[in-house]
Design an enzyme around this catalytic site. Structure first.
Site, short mmCIF file in Angstrom:
data_model
loop_
_atom_site.label_atom_id
_atom_site.label_comp_id
_atom_site.label_asym_id
_atom_site.label_seq_id
_atom_site.Cartn_x
_atom_site.Cartn_y
_atom_site.Cartn_z
N THR A 99 -3.17 5.80 -4.08
CA THR A 99 -2.06 6.43 -3.35
C THR A 99 -0.71 6.19 -4.04
O THR A 99 0.17 7.04 -3.96
CB THR A 99 -2.00 5.90 -1.91
OG1 THR A 99 -1.97 4.47 -1.93
CG2 THR A 99 -3.21 6.35 -1.12
N THR A 100 -0.56 5.04 -4.69
CA THR A 100 0.69 4.77 -5.41
C THR A 100 0.70 5.53 -6.74
O THR A 100 1.69 6.15 -7.11
CB THR A 100 0.85 3.26 -5.66
OG1 THR A 100 0.79 2.57 -4.42
CG2 THR A 100 2.16 2.96 -6.35
N ASP A 111 0.85 -1.20 0.00
CA ASP A 111 0.00 0.00 0.00
C ASP A 111 0.88 1.24 0.00
O ASP A 111 1.69 1.44 0.91
CB ASP A 111 -0.91 -0.01 1.24
CG ASP A 111 -1.86 1.17 1.25
OD1 ASP A 111 -1.58 2.13 1.99
OD2 ASP A 111 -2.86 1.14 0.53
N ASP A 116 -9.41 0.44 1.99
CA ASP A 116 -9.43 0.87 0.59
C ASP A 116 -10.73 0.43 -0.08
O ASP A 116 -11.34 1.19 -0.84
CB ASP A 116 -8.24 0.28 -0.17
CG ASP A 116 -6.93 0.95 0.21
OD1 ASP A 116 -6.98 2.01 0.86
OD2 ASP A 116 -5.86 0.42 -0.12
#
Length: 547
Positions: free
Chosen positions: A93-94, A60, A391
């Site tokens: 988020t990545t 994550d 998520d």
């Protein structure tokens, strides 16, 4: 009066102009490269040793960057990107960090060509505005009455996570939990996952034993062993005041001359506590929960009347009980009314799981709060499952609040990139180059997906560009839905393999990445007031001085 003048320490570090911008870009690229391999279903895991000495295993992006300790201000700004994305939409988020790093890397060339940063940033924001419009044009509206379509959308979003083997379980838990806490206020959907969907992690058992409770659970036992541990259809009273004699806040001196005076003081305390208990017993409660303390006398009186008591509960847990049972938290016993008593719960039960006792208030009629009970083999597994579940719940919330979806697997990025390339040809002047850089940067998402699969990146990307450059293929099908199959590393139609993502996640990713890149490019001076340590040891006064 003379204006204050900033006087920098002689040893203060300073970077300005082109050097500051290039070091910022280098720092952003370094952060981006750290988590580039964690994108997609074939993502690699990162092992992180956190500040407490614990080991974290995760892919994550937000969890990884949160644990990284960096000193460069630009790198810290990049890490904040991931946190902002997680708070806003809970996913991507990545992607946002990788995209921001790629935009800055491409803009480095323009700085070396002496194109002014203001011109570059202006072109980036023009490209962002067009990219958001193009993405919205390509979006498909989700049918909120079709649960299967929503579940498939959630499933495709957690396909890159650790729990992909148990995706049906996690998807169903997330969907059920979000629907429990969903509230419609004047036609507006309000979903507060953070406060009303609590995750309880208990090591032991199988992951398949995890479930959503139609109510709440908390790590507390009844105060007295003789009190009832199972009550059907309980009448619940919630308090945030103590059931004991409250001493005066200021120091009070009492002078006692006779023994009977001392006895009278004790009697006054007892009478006060008895009055509280009598007031509570008027409402025939089965369970009393308070955030503060309860005196032994109150426990004795209430216990004799077959009332179970739980004390010193956290405020957040008390609020969840109120949402689930329909009770209203009361600050003073004297103000208690019949309407404040909760009668919406079907069962109160205390159970022992492992070595600890947990209280369950379940079978609620119309709960607006829930607890998700996660079971697993170890704490590390449970921590990662919780991150993935958060998520999944965020994605579910996004779908219900903004029911539009776009193809995943880098398809939407390639489609938007193709349109931006076409529009850049109509722009005159040097601003067309930074505008086109956004289009090229968007290709980093499908390219990284192909890289992480170990596929032949150049061949796959060439085939994908060819698909998108022709709006229709030989069979007259729309090719804007073609992206990268993250499992096989080949170009594929996202409609056929069922990979979709919420529109709001993609637009937020582009907005956050471009705005962060623009902010870093506008920095032309980095000043640190911290002094270097002298060779002799010790540090000089570090803060800038004012005259």
């Amino acid at each position: 009066m003379q204006a204050p003048v900033l006087v920098l320490n002689q040893n203060a570090k300073r970077e300005s102009g082109r050097r500051a911008q290039l070091t910022n870009i280098a720092a952003a690229r370094a952060v981006s490269d750290i988590i580039r391999t964690t994108l997609g279903p074939r993502a690699m895991l990162k092992m992180i040793l956190d500040a407490m000495g614990n080991i974290v295993l995760t892919n994550d992006g937000n969890a990884i960057l949160r644990e990284i300790d960096v000193s460069h201000p630009a790198a810290k700004s990049m890490i904040e990107l991931s946190r902002t994305q997680d708070e806003e939409v809970g996913d991507g988020t990545t992607s946002v960090t990788v995209l921001a790093g790629e935009i800055l890397t491409l803009c480095e060339t323009f700085l070396n060509r002496n194109i002014h940063p203001t011109v570059i940033v202006s072109a980036l924001f023009n490209a962002l505005d067009d990219a958001v419009v193009f993405a919205e044009e390509l979006a498909i509206t989700v049918d909120l009455t079709n649960d299967e379509q929503i579940l498939q959308l959630i499933r495709s979003c957690i396909g890159t996570k650790y729990v992909t083997r148990h995706d049906d379980l996690i998807v169903n838990i997330a969907f059920k939990a979000v629907n429990v806490v969903r509230v419609d206020i004047d036609g507006t959907v309000v979903i507060d996952i953070k406060n009303f969907a609590k995750v309880e992690k208990i090591p032991g058992g199988e992951l398949s034993d995890s479930r959503v409770l139609s109510g709440v659970m908390f790590n507390k036992d009844v105060t007295n062993a003789k009190m009832r541990r199972r009550i059907e259809n309980p009448r619940i009273i919630l308090l945030d005041c103590p059931l004991e004699y409250r001493k005066a806040e200021s120091t009070t001196n009492v002078e006692i001359t006779e023994e009977k005076d001392w006895k009278r003081l004790l009697e006054i305390e007892e009478e006060y506590v008895m009055a509280l208990c009598d007031k509570l017993l008027e409402f025939k409660p089965d369970l009393i929960v308070t955030e503060k303390g309860v005196s032994d006398l109150a426990l004795h009186v209430l216990g004799k009347q077959n009332v179970s008591v739980i004390r010193r509960l956290r405020k957040t847990d008390n609020t969840r009980i109120a949402k689930a049972s329909g009770a209203i938290i009361v600050s003073r016993v004297e103000e208690l009314k019949e309407s404040d008593v909760g009668v919406g719960a079907g069962l109160f039960e205390v159970s022992k799981i492992g070595d600890e006792y947990f209280s369950f208030i379940t079978e609620c009629k119309n709960p607006k709060a829930c607890t998700i009970l996660l079971r697993g083999g170890s704490k590390d597994v449970l921590m990662e499952v919780e991150r993935n579940l958060q998520d999944a719940m965020a994605v579910t919330r996004n779908i219900l609040t903004n029911p539009k979806m776009v193809p995943g697997g880098g398809a939407i990025e390639m489609a938007v990139s193709n349109r931006l390339h076409a529009k850049s040809k109509t722009i005159t002047g040097v601003s067309q180059y930074p505008y086109r850089a956004v289009a090229e940067a968007l290709e980093v998402i499908p390219r990284t997906l192909a890289e992480n699969c170990g596929g032949k990146v150049i061949r796959v990307m060439t085939a994908l560009r060819a698909k998108h450059s022709g709006a229709k293929d030989t069979e007259n099908k729309d090719c804007s839905f073609w992206g990268i199959d993250g499992l096989k590393g080949v170009a594929a139609d996202m409609r056929e393999i069922g990979i979709w993502e919420p529109l709001i996640v993609k637009t937020q990713t582009m907005k956050t990445a471009v705005e962060a890149a623009g902010m870093l490019l506008r920095i032309d001076d980095i000043v640190s007031g911290l002094s270097k340590r002298k060779d002799a040891g010790g540090a000089q006064g570090g803060a800038p001085e004012e005259e």
